[in-house]
Design an enzyme around this catalytic site. Structure first.
Site, PDB file in Angstrom:
ATOM      1  N   GLU A   1       1.154  -0.530   0.140  1.00 45.64           N
ATOM      2  CA  GLU A   1      -0.234   0.005  -0.268  1.00 45.64           C
ATOM      3  C   GLU A   1       1.327   0.990   0.342  1.00 45.64           C
ATOM      4  OE1 GLU A   1      -3.029   2.281   2.936  1.00 45.64           O
ATOM      5  OE2 GLU A   1      -2.640  -0.076   2.546  1.00 45.64           O
TER       6      GLU A   1
ATOM      7  N   GLU B   1      -2.416  11.528   3.847  1.00 43.93           N
ATOM      8  CA  GLU B   1      -3.134  11.208   4.517  1.00 43.93           C
ATOM      9  C   GLU B   1      -3.807  12.671   5.285  1.00 43.93           C
ATOM     10  OE1 GLU B   1      -4.550   7.054   5.898  1.00 43.93           O
ATOM     11  OE2 GLU B   1      -1.911   7.453   5.943  1.00 43.93           O
TER      12      GLU B   1
END
Length: 543
Positions: free
Chosen positions: A431, A436
């Site tokens: 990932e 974020e």
């Protein structure tokens, strides 16, 4: 790192008797001067065998007074210090007889004072090579080595293993008011702190800002800065001069600054900086204990000129794919909707339920909206879309121009997963979190990589400061090659991951866009939150 031991002799004799007086001993309403002021002085290492101490030159003073709010020490050697609890440790560097004055301040500026007479003999001289390193030709400037990882951080009091509890990444504190500071140790023991080295051309401008610990930085009496967690950023503070000395308590070479003089990040305390390592040319590792006795703070200084960040040059110029969201609906030939709450909030304890209704395409933007509304047993709705099986690629540069949703508890993300997710599962598939951001910490944005042995809370993470994330569009980028995955914000590199054949980042990945609520990273949701949107201008991939 190593401690540098020195040997010296210190003879300290307290003169008999104390002199004291009380100033402003009057009462105006509730305002009265501190009373019953008393003080003691203890020589470090004092024993029957060594009645004059261990020769360190270190003396601890402890003052108490009824009604006192703070204490000021005037040591008689040109140095002063402030203590909120009356305790202070001072290093005498020269032989002499000193009258040490202690002033206890109460409400309304009232005060009481007393004087302790001390007779001090010091037989310690700092080594010439240390003085030469600090002073140079008299104009030598030191700075925080911002470009080096772990140049600033914290650890346990008395720790010897560097900033083991928190270590800032390269240039992580850019814009906080620390990296443009300069420190000059002059031969006459004058300490010069330039609080903004970039505004002194063509004429000297003393104005600047500094960086400090919440509440402790109030000791400077400066204007308010920007509070971010336990830090206060960009506190207005002008250039100033103080004094510096070298001592060696416990055999550890230590820079002692007078008054409220400091280096790097204001932590209060006794303003003494242990020299943990000075073996590297043009570098100093320092640490100091804060005024709360809570942490040791570590600083890496360099006297080399600040390095200008190299302009990033991409390896990928050819546009492979893009979505500019020019229509009036999501292109479902490329994007897939993911709905529901997944397994335990998508594995992150997220509290939203994803639906197709929370996606809109308007005015050239993709809009993903999180709302406080009931759906399928959940109190929040939002959306998550991906390009799995429709658009997958290996290596390239991803650019996403986006504006973040506003509100505590929001957790938007721009990320990628391995195309073999269904076959090998997570984290084996790999990932890559390009971006974020969380509404509970709006001044930071981060990137992360999850893969076997480095997943969940053990992911490899890099972050940087961001301003106006919810009111302005920013460019979030990841450049992915066989050798590196480089993350950029608005064209500036802030984190690079070393890729190699052992990672799962050498095969097709697909893109994911979502806004989560709460969960492991999103945190507590603001009770006043109703709805907020992540807006995306475009997504582009170059090869």
């Amino acid at each position: 790192m190593k401690n540098i031991l020195g040997r010296f002799i210190f003879i300290f004799v307290l003169t008999a008797g104390f002199q004291s007086c009380v100033e402003d001993d009057y009462e105006i309403g509730e305002i009265t001067a501190p009373t019953n002021l008393s003080a003691e002085a203890d020589v470090t290492g004092q024993s029957n065998e060594m009645p004059q101490g261990d020769g360190s030159g270190e003396v601890t003073f402890n003052a108490t007074a009824d009604g006192a709010m703070t204490y000021k020490y005037i040591f008689g050697d040109g140095n002063t210090s402030i203590s909120s609890n009356g305790e202070i440790t001072h290093q005498f560097s020269e032989t002499g007889i000193y009258d040490v004055s202690i002033i206890a301040y109460g409400p309304g500026g009232t005060s009481s004072s007393m004087t302790i007479g001390v007779d001090v003999f010091v037989n310690y001289s700092p080594p010439d090579d240390l003085i030469d390193k600090l002073v140079g030709d008299g104009s030598k400037e030191w700075r925080i080595k911002a470009e080096a990882p772990a140049h600033f951080g914290l650890g346990p009091v008395g720790g010897l293993n560097g900033p083991e509890w928190y270590a800032a990444g390269a240039n992580e504190k850019a814009g906080a008011g620390m990296y443009d500071d300069r420190y000059i140790f002059q031969e006459d023991r004058t300490f010069v702190h330039i609080t903004n080295s970039t505004n002194d051309e063509p004429e000297t401008n003393p104005e600047g800002t500094i960086f400090g610990r919440i509440n402790l930085v109030d000791e400077l009496g400066a204007g308010a800065g920007v509070v971010e967690g336990a830090d206060v950023l960009n506190v207005p503070y002008n250039d100033y001069t103080g004094t510096w000395n070298i001592a060696a308590p416990g055999g550890v070479e230590t820079i002692a600054l007078n008054g409220t003089s400091f280096i790097g990040y204001y932590t209060g305390g006794d303003h003494r900086y242990q020299i943990v390592d000075r073996s590297v040319p043009n570098e100093l590792w320092l640490k100091t204990t804060d005024g709360n006795g809570e942490f040791d703070w570590w600083f890496l200084l360099t006297s080399d000129s600040a390095e200008e960040p190299e302009e990033f040059e991409t390896q990928f110029e050819d546009l492979l794919w893009e979505d500019d969201f020019e229509g009036d609906a999501l292109d479902t030939d490329t994007w897939n909707y993911e709905t529901g709450n997944g397994n335990n909030g998508w594995g992150n304890n997220e509290v939203q339920y994803y639906t197709q209704d929370n996606v809109n395409v308007e005015d050239g933007n993709l809009i993903i909206t999180a709302r406080r509304e009931a759906e399928s047993g959940f109190n929040f709705t939002s959306a998550r879309i991906n390009t799995k099986d429709n658009f997958e690629f290996t290596y390239g540069r991803v650019e996403v121009r986006a504006k973040m949703p506003e509100g505590g508890g929001t957790w938007p993300a721009i990320w990628m997963l391995g195309a073999d997710f269904d076959e090998v599962g997570w984290p084996a598939t790999g990932e890559v979190d390009i971006m974020e951001w969380v509404g509970n910490n709006p001044g930071r944005t981060s990137s992360a990589l999850h893969y076997p042995e480095h997943s969940g809370g053990n992911a490899v993470v890099g972050d940087t400061q961001i301003q106006n994330a919810t009111s302005e569009f920013h460019l979030y980028e990841a450049e992915w090659t066989e050798e590196n995955i480089t993350f950029l914000l608005d064209g500036e590199v802030y984190f690079t991951f070393d890729n190699d054949a052992s990672t799962p980042f050498n095969k097709d990945l697909f893109l994911i866009l979502n806004v989560a609520m709460g969960g492991n990273l999103g945190g507590e949701i603001d009770p006043a939150f109703q709805e907020a949107s992540m807006e995306i201008d475009y997504v582009r991939v170059y090869q």
